[in-house]
Design a protein around this motif. Structure first.
Motif, short mmCIF file in Angstrom:
data_model
loop_
_atom_site.label_atom_id
_atom_site.label_comp_id
_atom_site.label_asym_id
_atom_site.label_seq_id
_atom_site.Cartn_x
_atom_site.Cartn_y
_atom_site.Cartn_z
N ILE A 198 53.17 -24.56 78.95
CA ILE A 198 52.69 -25.66 79.79
C ILE A 198 52.15 -25.13 81.12
O ILE A 198 51.09 -25.57 81.61
CB ILE A 198 53.81 -26.69 80.02
CG1 ILE A 198 54.12 -27.42 78.70
CG2 ILE A 198 53.41 -27.70 81.09
CD1 ILE A 198 55.36 -28.28 78.75
N LEU A 199 52.86 -24.17 81.71
CA LEU A 199 52.38 -23.55 82.96
C LEU A 199 51.02 -22.88 82.75
O LEU A 199 50.14 -22.95 83.61
CB LEU A 199 53.39 -22.53 83.46
CG LEU A 199 54.46 -23.00 84.43
CD1 LEU A 199 55.39 -21.85 84.76
CD2 LEU A 199 53.84 -23.57 85.70
N THR A 233 44.45 -17.03 83.86
CA THR A 233 45.66 -17.48 83.17
C THR A 233 46.40 -16.32 82.52
O THR A 233 47.63 -16.20 82.62
CB THR A 233 45.29 -18.53 82.11
OG1 THR A 233 44.64 -19.64 82.75
CG2 THR A 233 46.54 -19.04 81.40
N LEU A 277 43.62 -25.16 83.41
CA LEU A 277 42.93 -26.39 83.81
C LEU A 277 42.55 -26.37 85.29
O LEU A 277 41.44 -26.79 85.65
CB LEU A 277 43.82 -27.60 83.51
CG LEU A 277 44.00 -27.97 82.04
CD1 LEU A 277 45.04 -29.05 81.88
CD2 LEU A 277 42.67 -28.41 81.42
N VAL A 278 43.45 -25.89 86.13
CA VAL A 278 43.17 -25.85 87.58
C VAL A 278 42.01 -24.91 87.87
O VAL A 278 41.06 -25.26 88.60
CB VAL A 278 44.42 -25.42 88.37
CG1 VAL A 278 44.06 -25.11 89.81
CG2 VAL A 278 45.48 -26.51 88.32
N ILE A 332 48.32 -25.54 82.57
CA ILE A 332 48.04 -26.06 83.91
C ILE A 332 47.19 -25.06 84.70
O ILE A 332 46.23 -25.45 85.38
CB ILE A 332 49.35 -26.38 84.66
CG1 ILE A 332 50.05 -27.57 84.00
CG2 ILE A 332 49.09 -26.66 86.13
CD1 ILE A 332 51.46 -27.82 84.51
N THR A 333 47.55 -23.78 84.60
CA THR A 333 46.78 -22.74 85.31
C THR A 333 45.34 -22.74 84.84
O THR A 333 44.40 -22.70 85.66
CB THR A 333 47.41 -21.35 85.07
OG1 THR A 333 48.77 -21.38 85.51
CG2 THR A 333 46.66 -20.28 85.84
#
Length: 196
Positions: free
Chosen positions: A124-125, A147, A131-132, A128-129
């Motif tokens: 999940i982290l 990532t 996507l950001v 998120i990385t």
């Protein structure tokens, strides 16, 4: 157990060798992603060649290639370090697919899939990385490279037992992104317009 681990590694490689991008492009009548667009059989290139649905199916297939062998091996009681090696084998299958002339993709989605069964928080982290960075840059390769660079640190922080396999996968993926890194440094890497 030793024979089971070897069998699991071989099966993971064979499953990883199934090229989702090539099969999806054939299904939708699209050009071969190994010879068109960026010449990379991955979801990003399939998106450029055929749009969202083919790209989504490619992404799902690539994630499952990593997830299925690791998950099955977890339920067979294989210890954490070797679960990581099985994930590496799935990624090697994606990069060097037996059934497709050893011309594969970059294994980002397959690596993510391999992490989900045993390190969900880490996966999940990583999402998120990605996507950001993609949201800020609109450059898929930059998001993937960033990532991957964070992945070993996330592993050490959340699941230390998977740190060594994560480093192996990260190095493989960075090696596969050499051309992208060169284009990023020269400012020539292709980005997605915000409109698209």
């Amino acid at each position: 157990m030793g024979a089971l681990i070897i069998l699991a590694i071989i099966v993971a490689y064979l499953i990883g060798s199934i090229s989702s991008a090539v099969l999806v492009c054939r299904l939708f009548g699209l050009p071969d992603p190994r010879r068109n667009g960026s010449n990379n059989p991955g979801a990003t290139n399939v998106y450029r060649l055929g749009g969202r649905w083919p790209a989504f199916l490619t992404l799902a297939g690539d994630v499952l290639k990593g997830m299925v062998p690791v998950w099955a091996s977890y339920f067979l009681g294989i210890e954490p370090f070797f679960l990581g090696i099985i994930g590496v084998a799935a990624c090697l299958g994606h990069i060097f697919p037996l059934y497709f002339g050893f011309r594969g993709g970059k294994a980002v989605a397959t690596a993510l899939g391999a992490m989900f069964p045993v390190a969900t928080e880490m996966a999940i982290l990583l999402i998120i990385t990605w996507l950001v960075v993609f949201r800020l840059s609109r450059v898929s390769s930059l998001a993937a490279i960033t990532t991957v660079c964070f992945a070993p640190f996330y592993a050490y922080w959340i699941k230390p037992q998977y740190t060594v396999p994560t480093i192996m996968i990260a190095l493989l993926i960075l090696w596969r992104h050499q051309a992208n890194i060169a284009r990023l440094r020269s400012g020539e890497e292709q980005s997605f317009s915000k409109k698209r």
